[in-house]
Design a protein around this motif. Structure first.
Motif, mmCIF file in Angstrom:
data_model
loop_
_atom_site.group_PDB
_atom_site.id
_atom_site.type_symbol
_atom_site.label_atom_id
_atom_site.label_comp_id
_atom_site.label_asym_id
_atom_site.label_seq_id
_atom_site.Cartn_x
_atom_site.Cartn_y
_atom_site.Cartn_z
ATOM 1 N N UNK A 185 0.803 -1.325 0.104
ATOM 2 C CA UNK A 185 0.093 -0.059 -0.090
ATOM 3 C C UNK A 185 0.825 1.313 -0.116
ATOM 4 N N UNK A 186 1.838 1.322 0.671
ATOM 5 C CA UNK A 186 2.956 2.426 0.556
ATOM 6 C C UNK A 186 3.355 2.599 -0.723
ATOM 7 N N UNK A 187 3.441 1.578 -1.537
ATOM 8 C CA UNK A 187 4.067 1.713 -3.082
ATOM 9 C C UNK A 187 2.788 2.202 -3.928
ATOM 10 N N UNK A 188 1.612 2.402 -3.355
ATOM 11 C CA UNK A 188 0.300 2.881 -4.229
ATOM 12 C C UNK A 188 -0.250 1.504 -4.748
ATOM 13 N N UNK A 189 -0.079 0.278 -3.930
ATOM 14 C CA UNK A 189 -0.919 -0.799 -4.464
ATOM 15 C C UNK A 189 -1.928 -1.203 -3.547
ATOM 16 N N UNK A 190 -2.865 -2.180 -3.872
ATOM 17 C CA UNK A 190 -3.839 -2.622 -3.129
ATOM 18 C C UNK A 190 -3.833 -3.881 -2.322
ATOM 19 N N UNK A 191 -4.052 -4.166 -1.238
ATOM 20 C CA UNK A 191 -3.704 -5.510 -0.649
ATOM 21 C C UNK A 191 -4.492 -5.761 0.826
ATOM 22 N N UNK A 192 -4.870 -6.705 0.878
ATOM 23 C CA UNK A 192 -5.217 -7.140 2.188
ATOM 24 C C UNK A 192 -4.433 -8.367 2.963
ATOM 25 N N UNK A 193 -4.428 -8.736 4.158
ATOM 26 C CA UNK A 193 -4.067 -9.987 4.531
ATOM 27 C C UNK A 193 -5.226 -11.021 5.088
ATOM 28 N N UNK A 194 -4.950 -12.174 4.767
ATOM 29 C CA UNK A 194 -6.024 -13.277 5.288
ATOM 30 C C UNK A 194 -5.102 -14.514 5.670
ATOM 31 N N UNK A 195 -5.692 -14.974 6.989
ATOM 32 C CA UNK A 195 -4.942 -16.051 7.508
ATOM 33 C C UNK A 195 -5.788 -17.464 7.100
ATOM 34 N N UNK A 196 -4.897 -18.353 6.879
ATOM 35 C CA UNK A 196 -5.161 -19.616 6.427
ATOM 36 C C UNK A 196 -4.231 -20.833 6.636
ATOM 37 N N UNK A 197 -4.461 -21.734 7.019
ATOM 38 C CA UNK A 197 -3.900 -23.121 7.069
ATOM 39 C C UNK A 197 -4.227 -23.684 5.581
ATOM 40 N N UNK A 198 -3.352 -23.898 4.571
ATOM 41 C CA UNK A 198 -3.535 -24.130 3.260
ATOM 42 C C UNK A 198 -4.120 -25.398 3.247
ATOM 43 N N UNK A 199 -4.058 -26.373 4.095
ATOM 44 C CA UNK A 199 -4.344 -27.720 4.135
ATOM 45 C C UNK A 199 -5.970 -27.878 4.552
#
Length: 241
Positions: free
Chosen positions: A48-62
């Protein structure tokens, strides 16, 4: 509307660099992390500091329910999913004769089941014109001692990748795998002495370790312009094999 990418293992190493590269390419990015929310938020903040869009999401991929929830979040936040980069994985090294089988089971759960679970949601939900990028490893071909269990899980990733590419016939979705060689990440460097690192760096004709940016560049290609590359394993290793 921005194209949307989900990047598992996106809070550190190659995954984080890939998330940042895709954001720079114009993707809205969902950074998926296993447990370290601080690292994940750091990745989001950098994007986001570089001007992009992002969010975080938690998950155990299995965990199929947790992974489905990540896709739900991507759709609800950004409107859909166009690219899935599955970079999450674990590595434990030991000679085959000495490896604790519980460690083998853990690697299988994350690396094989995790790939299957993430790809299953991707196959159901990625939009036409999209891409799925899995992560293998060049050690599948190099066959280094101590890597039997890890290489076996990555051989499974390659099989899943090639079959899924064919199962998505008619959907205009590419499915490929990137197989890095020795790359300067914490996952690779941990537990190796300087002599071992130097020896492995010298294997490539380019005489250096790869960098996360080298690998992210390949992912960027597969996620964007590479519409005629499909059902392939790209060995991004500087020419080791």
């Amino acid at each position: 509307m921005s194209r949307v990418a989900i990047v598992t293992g996106g809070s550190r190493g190659i995954g984080r660099t890939t998330a940042e590269r895709l954001a720079a390419d114009g993707f809205a990015v969902v950074v998926v992390y296993a447990g370290n929310s601080v690292e994940a938020q750091s990745a989001v903040d950098a994007i986001t500091a570089a001007g992009g869009q992002a969010i975080a999401a938690q998950a155990d991929v299995a965990d199929e329910q947790a992974v489905a929830a990540v896709f739900d979040t991507a759709e609800q936040t950004f409107g859909g999913v166009d690219v899935v980069v599955h970079a999450a994985g674990v590595m434990h090294l030991a000679p085959l004769a000495e490896l604790d089988l519980s460690v083998l089971d853990g690697m299988h759960r994350t690396n094989v089941r995790g790939t299957f679970v993430v790809d299953q949601q991707a196959a159901r939900r990625v939009r036409s014109g999209g891409a799925i990028v899995n992560f293998s490893s060049s050690v599948v071909g190099i066959a280094l001692p101590g890597y039997a269990a890890y290489a076996a899980t990555k051989g499974a990733v390659e099989a899943i990748t090639l079959v899924l590419a064919r199962e998505l016939r008619g959907r205009d979705i590419t499915v490929n795998a990137v197989a890095p060689g020795p790359t300067a990440t914490a996952l690779f460097l941990d537990g190796k002495d300087p002599e071992t690192i130097a020896r492995m760096a010298a294997q490539a004709p380019l005489e250096r370790l790869g960098t996360p940016a080298d690998i992210a560049e390949v992912v960027s290609f597969l996620a964007g312009p590479a519409r005629w590359v499909n059902g392939q394993v790209i060995r991004a290793n500087g020419g080791v094999i």
